[in-house]
Design a protein around this motif. Structure first.
Motif, short mmCIF file in Angstrom:
data_model
loop_
_atom_site.label_atom_id
_atom_site.label_comp_id
_atom_site.label_asym_id
_atom_site.label_seq_id
_atom_site.Cartn_x
_atom_site.Cartn_y
_atom_site.Cartn_z
N ALA A 213 -1.24 38.41 2.89
CA ALA A 213 -2.25 37.56 4.04
C ALA A 213 -2.17 36.01 3.62
CB ALA A 213 -3.29 37.95 4.35
N PRO A 214 -2.10 35.09 4.47
CA PRO A 214 -2.01 33.46 4.00
C PRO A 214 -3.16 33.37 3.21
CG PRO A 214 -2.60 33.97 6.50
CD PRO A 214 -2.11 35.31 5.95
N LEU A 215 -3.11 32.88 2.14
CA LEU A 215 -4.21 32.28 1.27
C LEU A 215 -4.98 31.15 1.93
CD1 LEU A 215 -2.47 32.53 -2.04
CD2 LEU A 215 -4.12 34.15 -0.89
N ARG A 216 -4.15 30.35 2.71
CA ARG A 216 -4.72 29.05 3.34
C ARG A 216 -4.97 29.32 4.76
NH1 ARG A 216 -1.61 23.67 2.34
NH2 ARG A 216 0.16 24.97 3.26
N GLN A 217 -6.32 29.71 5.18
CA GLN A 217 -6.64 29.78 6.75
C GLN A 217 -7.86 28.81 6.72
OE1 GLN A 217 -6.84 33.93 8.38
NE2 GLN A 217 -6.24 34.88 6.63
N LYS A 218 -7.59 28.07 7.70
CA LYS A 218 -8.95 27.29 8.10
C LYS A 218 -9.27 27.38 9.67
CE LYS A 218 -9.35 24.75 4.33
NZ LYS A 218 -10.64 24.50 3.52
N HIS A 219 -10.53 27.32 9.90
CA HIS A 219 -11.06 27.61 11.21
C HIS A 219 -11.49 26.15 11.70
CE1 HIS A 219 -12.18 31.91 10.44
NE2 HIS A 219 -11.27 31.38 9.52
N LEU A 220 -11.09 25.96 12.71
CA LEU A 220 -11.38 24.52 13.49
C LEU A 220 -12.43 25.19 14.76
CD1 LEU A 220 -11.45 21.79 14.77
CD2 LEU A 220 -8.84 22.18 15.39
N ILE A 221 -13.62 24.69 14.39
CA ILE A 221 -14.94 25.27 15.26
C ILE A 221 -15.16 24.10 16.38
CG2 ILE A 221 -16.96 26.31 15.53
CD1 ILE A 221 -14.95 27.94 14.00
N CYS A 222 -14.85 24.41 17.65
CA CYS A 222 -15.19 23.30 18.52
C CYS A 222 -16.67 23.72 19.16
CB CYS A 222 -14.23 23.56 19.85
SG CYS A 222 -12.55 23.13 19.36
N GLY A 223 -17.33 22.42 19.32
CA GLY A 223 -18.99 22.64 19.87
C GLY A 223 -19.00 23.23 21.30
N PRO A 224 -20.12 23.55 21.30
CA PRO A 224 -20.35 24.00 22.77
C PRO A 224 -20.15 23.04 23.99
CG PRO A 224 -22.57 23.48 21.72
CD PRO A 224 -21.31 23.41 20.61
N VAL A 225 -19.85 23.41 25.14
CA VAL A 225 -19.65 22.54 26.42
C VAL A 225 -20.84 22.89 27.29
CG1 VAL A 225 -18.32 21.89 28.38
CG2 VAL A 225 -17.27 22.73 26.10
N LYS A 226 -21.47 21.71 27.62
CA LYS A 226 -22.68 21.84 28.56
C LYS A 226 -22.36 21.06 29.59
CE LYS A 226 -25.20 23.97 25.38
NZ LYS A 226 -25.42 25.33 25.37
N VAL A 227 -22.86 21.54 30.95
CA VAL A 227 -22.59 20.96 32.15
C VAL A 227 -24.02 20.06 32.69
CG1 VAL A 227 -22.03 21.12 34.56
CG2 VAL A 227 -20.47 22.47 32.54
N ALA A 228 -23.88 19.01 32.92
CA ALA A 228 -25.36 18.35 33.48
C ALA A 228 -25.95 19.43 34.56
CB ALA A 228 -24.96 16.97 33.62
N GLY A 229 -27.11 19.53 34.23
CA GLY A 229 -28.02 20.19 35.42
C GLY A 229 -27.64 21.71 35.54
N ALA A 230 -26.78 22.12 34.71
CA ALA A 230 -26.51 23.81 34.87
C ALA A 230 -25.73 24.34 33.55
CB ALA A 230 -25.63 24.07 36.17
N PRO A 231 -26.36 25.46 33.14
CA PRO A 231 -25.69 26.19 32.17
C PRO A 231 -23.98 26.11 32.26
CG PRO A 231 -27.45 27.65 32.97
CD PRO A 231 -26.89 26.48 34.13
#
Length: 543
Positions: free
Chosen positions: A305-323
């Motif tokens: 298995a690849p030794l070099r695995q990285k995780h690009l974590i994207c933050g949450p998306v919030k809509v103004a005034g509603a979930p």
């Protein structure tokens, strides 16, 4: 004349080296009021830390005034001021060097090493479009943009998963996301056999639900990786399913079998397995825990298995005034598309829906609006979406619509020149070598060259940086830089274009300045088109 491309990085490096050993001191100016008197500044406080009383020796001042080197912009003068050392470039010479080689400034400053390979994995694309959340849409757009940036930098990129759902493929085409379609499913037979060997003792003879093979302990592997690796310490057992093995089989297949034409540097390469490849999993923060499980399961079940695995974590998306969960990705697209249609109809009148040309333009504007919204914030940060109509106005200076509007203005300008030339009002464009670049003396002209055209190659290179040497699982990228750059470029161009009349009266004594300004705007157009290509957006000729 020297032919090497001038660079902001090379110039800053030479300026800092000229002051002797120590950390960087010089900064590039960007604000209009500062650029009226200087281009680079060594702040007084920084000089005080380097020299007694902040006084720079005369021989160093002389060396700075005569600074030369590969990629170093020619210096006009260097003088001590209350703010520090102030340095101004020979602007007409810089204009000439840059605008005589426009194409060179629309490519990355330093190409990647030959044969560098990155496998980008975006798990969100295994779902159907109607189930795609806004946070998952963000990961798709980030992955697509990152792939384009890496390829422009000379990196060989493989995208996983190959999309099987035809509705998802159609949706991605609407979004102008370039992603491969699946031809056939990778076989998970070998992985399944290997998994069953490890799971036999863990099942204790219990009957398992269909599709579930058993449970595998990951705690030991987490402890082996150590706390600094960044795995969640709550990771203990993983329920191994047929679907999980199918995902791993596709990843493993993509890792070991790169297309022969994917990169010229791969022909005959000896490291086409795991050692020479970086795997980047692009996932939303809600999916991070599950992706860590998959990462560890891959390491547990596959010896290579690849030794070099990285995780690009994207933050949450919030809509103004509603979930944000109340709106799916297709609903978001349709919402923005309807807004663009309404705005276009109000501006131009009539029913644009029946015009095929406008259908294409409205589609591009809708996607531009979405991509600039989703990509203008650093992917690691939380993103807030405001759904008001103002976000799609051509008069707002922060939107993708505004950038596309200015792209169309540039196209109209050059089309107007072409038509006037064909009518005999203007002569054909002369050779660039015959232009008098000293005629470019408006502050808006220097702003466009110094803040946009000259630093663009360095910007492209920074967008493609993947720091896989940093400790931990997570990796940070700067995918927001292109959007912010294009917005600022459009603002500077719009300000200049509104103030300066480019195509003047057809009088011979005015042609020289007109042609040199057109050459500057040719460079602006080249940079703008290249930046839009990094987002998968075509240039528009009119809006």
């Amino acid at each position: 004349m020297a032919t090497r491309r001038l660079g902001v990085g090379e110039t800053l490096g030479a300026l800092n080296a000229a002051l002797g050993p120590g950390g960087p001191v010089w900064i590039k100016e960007t604000r209009t009021r500062h650029l009226r008197s200087r281009d680079f500044l060594a702040p007084h406080r920084a000089l005080q830390a380097r020299f007694d009383d902040g006084q720079v020796p005369e021989h160093l001042l002389h060396a700075l005034a005569c600074l030369q080197g590969p990629g170093v912009a020619p210096v006009l003068r260097c003088a001590a001021t209350p703010a520090g050392l102030s340095l101004q470039l020979q602007r007409s010479a810089v204009f000439e060097r840059v605008l005589s080689a426009v194409a060179a400034y629309a490519t990355p400053a330093s190409p990647a090493s030959l044969g560098q390979r990155v496998l980008l994995h975006c798990p969100a694309l295994r779902s159907s479009p109607c189930a795609l959340r806004l946070s998952q849409l963000r990961t798709v757009l980030v992955a697509d943009h990152l792939a384009r940036a890496l390829r422009a930098h000379g990196v060989c990129v493989r995208l996983v998963p190959a999309v099987r759902d035809p509705h998802m493929l159609t949706f991605l085409q609407q979004l102008r996301v370039d992603w491969p379609a699946a031809l056939e499913r990778a076989s998970s037979h070998t992985l399944r056999s290997h998994a069953l060997e490890k799971l036999t003792s863990a099942n204790d003879g219990r009957t398992l639900s269909p599709g579930i093979l058993g449970r595998l302990c990951l705690k030991e592997l987490v402890e082996e990786q150590g706390r600094t690796a960044g795995y969640d310490l709550n990771l203990d057992n993983c329920l191994v399913t047929e679907d999980l093995l199918s995902v791993l089989a596709e990843l493993q297949e993509a890792l070991w079998h790169w297309p022969e034409d994917s990169h010229p540097g791969l022909a005959g390469a000896s490291d086409t397995g795991t050692d020479g490849c970086l795997v980047v999993h692009v996932v939303s923060c809600e999916e991070e825990f599950q992706q860590q499980k998959l990462d560890l399961l891959w390491r547990k079940l596959v010896d290579k298995a690849p030794l070099r695995q990285k995780h690009l974590i994207c933050g949450p998306v919030k809509v103004a005034g509603a979930p944000g969960t109340l709106m799916t990705a297709p609903e978001y697209y349709e919402f923005r598309h309807a807004q663009v249609c309404k705005a276009s109809a109000l501006k131009h009148g009539g029913d644009l829906a029946q015009d095929p040309a406008w259908t294409e333009i409205v589609g591009v504007l809708s996607v531009a609006t979405i991509k600039f919204e989703m990509l203008s914030t650093a992917p690691q940060s939380q993103l807030f979406l405001a759904l008001a109509d103002s976000s799609i106005s051509t008069k707002g200076t922060k939107s993708g619509t505004f950038v596309m509007y200015n792209c169309a203005r540039l196209a109209t300008l050059f089309e107007s020149y072409k038509c006037s030339m064909e009518q005999g009002l203007y002569p054909p464009f002369p050779p660039v070598s015959s232009l008098d670049f000293s005629l470019l003396h408006d502050e808006g002209e220097w702003l466009l060259l110094f803040n946009s055209i000259l630093p663009f190659p360095d910007l492209l290179s920074r967008t493609a940086v993947l720091d896989c040497t940093a400790p931990g699982l997570r990796i940070a990228v700067r995918t927001e830089m292109i959007c912010k750059f294009l917005v600022q470029l459009s603002m500077d161009f719009s300000s200049y274009y509104n103030r300066v009349h480019i195509l003047g009266e057809p009088r011979p004594h005015l042609f020289g300045q007109m042609f040199v300004r057109l050459q500057l705007l040719r460079a602006v157009r080249e940079v703008l088109h290249t930046g839009l290509a990094m987002l998968g957006l075509p240039p528009l000729s009119h809006i």
